[in-house]
Design a protein around this motif. Structure first.
Motif, PDB file in Angstrom:
ATOM      1  N   GLN A   1       1.198  -1.554  -0.009  1.00  0.00           N
ATOM      2  CA  GLN A   1       0.019  -0.112   0.021  1.00  0.00           C
ATOM      3  C   GLN A   1       0.561   0.729   0.185  1.00  0.00           C
ATOM      4  O   GLN A   1       0.641   2.342  -0.744  1.00  0.00           O
ATOM      5  CB  GLN A   1      -0.822   0.261   1.151  1.00  0.00           C
ATOM      6  N   MET A   2       2.072   1.519   0.245  1.00  0.00           N
ATOM      7  CA  MET A   2       2.606   2.078   0.820  1.00  0.00           C
ATOM      8  C   MET A   2       3.860   2.961  -0.673  1.00  0.00           C
ATOM      9  O   MET A   2       3.708   3.670  -1.087  1.00  0.00           O
ATOM     10  CB  MET A   2       3.704   2.544   1.710  1.00  0.00           C
ATOM     11  N   GLN A   3       3.811   1.581  -1.340  1.00  0.00           N
ATOM     12  CA  GLN A   3       4.428   1.732  -3.090  1.00  0.00           C
ATOM     13  C   GLN A   3       3.243   2.778  -3.592  1.00  0.00           C
ATOM     14  O   GLN A   3       3.226   3.212  -4.808  1.00  0.00           O
ATOM     15  CB  GLN A   3       4.846   0.548  -3.804  1.00  0.00           C
ATOM     16  N   VAL A   4       2.081   1.845  -3.702  1.00  0.00           N
ATOM     17  CA  VAL A   4       0.569   2.137  -4.510  1.00  0.00           C
ATOM     18  C   VAL A   4       0.413   3.789  -4.000  1.00  0.00           C
ATOM     19  O   VAL A   4       0.324   4.949  -4.945  1.00  0.00           O
ATOM     20  CB  VAL A   4      -0.657   1.350  -4.101  1.00  0.00           C
ATOM     21  N   LEU A   5       0.711   4.426  -2.506  1.00  0.00           N
ATOM     22  CA  LEU A   5       0.402   6.241  -2.258  1.00  0.00           C
ATOM     23  C   LEU A   5       1.698   6.840  -2.968  1.00  0.00           C
ATOM     24  O   LEU A   5       0.720   7.640  -3.623  1.00  0.00           O
ATOM     25  CB  LEU A   5      -0.060   5.440  -0.634  1.00  0.00           C
ATOM     26  N   GLN A   6       2.330   6.461  -2.931  1.00  0.00           N
ATOM     27  CA  GLN A   6       3.805   7.039  -3.536  1.00  0.00           C
ATOM     28  C   GLN A   6       3.386   7.182  -4.343  1.00  0.00           C
ATOM     29  O   GLN A   6       3.732   8.709  -5.151  1.00  0.00           O
ATOM     30  CB  GLN A   6       4.984   5.736  -3.303  1.00  0.00           C
TER      31      GLN A   6
ATOM     32  N   LEU B   1     -14.365   8.271  -8.425  1.00  0.00           N
ATOM     33  CA  LEU B   1     -15.092   9.450  -8.086  1.00  0.00           C
ATOM     34  C   LEU B   1     -15.088  10.464  -8.396  1.00  0.00           C
ATOM     35  O   LEU B   1     -15.696  11.428  -7.767  1.00  0.00           O
ATOM     36  CB  LEU B   1     -16.093   8.245  -7.563  1.00  0.00           C
ATOM     37  N   ILE B   2     -14.031  10.064  -6.931  1.00  0.00           N
ATOM     38  CA  ILE B   2     -12.613  12.036  -6.942  1.00  0.00           C
ATOM     39  C   ILE B   2     -11.834  12.226  -7.885  1.00  0.00           C
ATOM     40  O   ILE B   2     -12.359  13.687  -8.053  1.00  0.00           O
ATOM     41  CB  ILE B   2     -12.068  12.103  -5.632  1.00  0.00           C
ATOM     42  N   TYR B   3     -10.994  11.982  -8.217  1.00  0.00           N
ATOM     43  CA  TYR B   3     -10.245  12.163  -9.498  1.00  0.00           C
ATOM     44  C   TYR B   3     -11.190  12.905 -10.661  1.00  0.00           C
ATOM     45  O   TYR B   3     -10.670  14.253 -11.068  1.00  0.00           O
ATOM     46  CB  TYR B   3      -9.821  11.228 -10.276  1.00  0.00           C
TER      47      TYR B   3
ATOM     48  N   GLY C   1      -8.294  10.804  -2.728  1.00  0.00           N
ATOM     49  CA  GLY C   1      -8.200  10.285  -3.951  1.00  0.00           C
ATOM     50  C   GLY C   1      -7.233   9.060  -3.693  1.00  0.00           C
ATOM     51  O   GLY C   1      -7.351   7.434  -4.115  1.00  0.00           O
ATOM     52  N   SER C   2      -6.246   9.192  -3.541  1.00  0.00           N
ATOM     53  CA  SER C   2      -5.435   8.639  -3.450  1.00  0.00           C
ATOM     54  C   SER C   2      -5.140   7.729  -2.349  1.00  0.00           C
ATOM     55  O   SER C   2      -4.991   6.237  -2.250  1.00  0.00           O
ATOM     56  CB  SER C   2      -3.808   9.400  -3.682  1.00  0.00           C
ATOM     57  N   LEU C   3      -5.822   8.121  -1.041  1.00  0.00           N
ATOM     58  CA  LEU C   3      -6.125   7.390   0.405  1.00  0.00           C
ATOM     59  C   LEU C   3      -7.148   6.009  -0.466  1.00  0.00           C
ATOM     60  O   LEU C   3      -6.997   4.647   0.245  1.00  0.00           O
ATOM     61  CB  LEU C   3      -6.765   7.963   1.285  1.00  0.00           C
ATOM     62  N   VAL C   4      -8.130   6.573  -1.386  1.00  0.00           N
ATOM     63  CA  VAL C   4      -9.009   5.769  -1.759  1.00  0.00           C
ATOM     64  C   VAL C   4      -8.378   4.517  -2.856  1.00  0.00           C
ATOM     65  O   VAL C   4      -8.803   3.226  -2.616  1.00  0.00           O
ATOM     66  CB  VAL C   4     -10.265   5.943  -2.582  1.00  0.00           C
TER      67      VAL C   4
END
Length: 210
Positions: free
Chosen positions: A68-73, A138-140, A191-194
Motif C-alpha cells: 500500500q505504501m508503494q501504491v500511495l507514493q 469518483l474523486i479524481y 482520492g489517493s487514499l481511496v
C-alpha cells in the motif's frame, strides 16, 4: 457554511459555464480516443498487457499482500505532478492550450484502461474495471475537471490582458487561484487514499467472483 460553499460553487459554475463545457468536452474526447486506441495495439502489445492483467488477477486471487505504501507514493507523485502542472499552466498566458492537453490525457488514460479490459476480457474486464478504476475516479474526475477549469480560466484572463494590454488585479486572482488549487490537491489526496485502501478491497471482491 455548507450552504455558502454550495452557493459559491453554483455561482462559479454559472460564471464559467462555457469553460466547463469545453473542459468536459475535451475530457470526454480523451476517454473516447483512449477507448478507440485499444484497437490500434499490435498483437505483441496486447499479449504483454494481457499477461500483466492475468498475472495481477492471479496475484490477487492468491491473497498476496499489496504494498500500500508503494501504491500511495506512486499515486501521490502522479496526481501531484498533474496538479502542479495545471497550477503552473494557469499562470501562463498560453497555458490554457497545454492545460486542455492534460485534461485530454487524463481522459485518455481512463478510456484506454477501461477500453482494453472490456475489449480483451469482455464482461470480466468490465466488472474488474468497475472495482479497480471507478472508486478513486469518483474523486479524481471531478477534481480534474475543477482544476482544469481554474487553470484555463486564469490563463485566458492573462491571454486577454496581453492582447488588450489592460491591467487587472493579478495578485488577487493568483491568491484565489492558488487557494482553489490547494483545495483540489486535498481532493486528489483523498482520492489517493481511496486508491490505496479501498480500491484493493473492491478488486479482491471482484476477483473472487470472476
Amino acid at each position: 457554511m455548507l450552504r455558502n460553499l454550495r452557493r459559491t460553487i453554483e455561482s462559479h459554475v454559472r460564471e464559467q459555464v462555457g469553460i466547463y463545457l469545453v473542459v468536459l468536452l475535451v475530457f470526454t474526447l480523451g476517454i473516447v480516443a483512449g477507448s478507440l486506441s485499444v484497437r490500434l495495439l499490435g498483437e505483441g502489445q496486447v499479449m504483454e498487457l494481457n499477461d500483466y492483467f492475468y498475472g495481477f488477477v492471479d496475484y490477487l486471487t492468491e491473497q498476496h499482500p499489496i504494498d500500500q505504501m508503494q501504491v500511495l507514493q506512486r499515486s501521490l507523485l502522479y496526481n501531484g505532478q498533474i496538479v502542479l502542472a495545471l497550477w503552473l499552466l494557469g499562470n501562463l498566458f498560453f497555458g490554457f492550450v497545454f492545460a486542455l492537453g492534460i485534461i485530454f490525457y487524463r481522459g485518455f488514460t481512463i478510456g484506454f484502461t477501461v477500453g482494453f479490459l472490456a475489449e480483451q476480457n469482455a464482461m470480466r474486464g468490465i466488472i474488474f474495471s468497475l472495482g479497480s478504476v471507478l472508486p478513486q475516479n469518483l474523486i479524481y474526475v471531478p477534481a480534474t475537471i475543477f482544476a482544469g477549469v481554474f487553470a484555463v480560466s486564469l490563463s485566458l484572463l492573462l491571454f486577454k490582458r496581453r492582447v488588450s494590454k489592460k491591467n487587472f488585479p493579478y495578485g488577487t486572482y493568483f491568491f484565489q487561484y492558488t487557494m482553489a488549487m490547494l483545495i483540489i490537491a486535498l481532493a486528489f489526496l483523498a482520492g489517493s487514499l481511496v486508491e490505496t485502501t479501498i480500491t484493493p478491497v473492491f478488486m479482491r471482491a471482484v476477483v473472487s467472483v470472476l
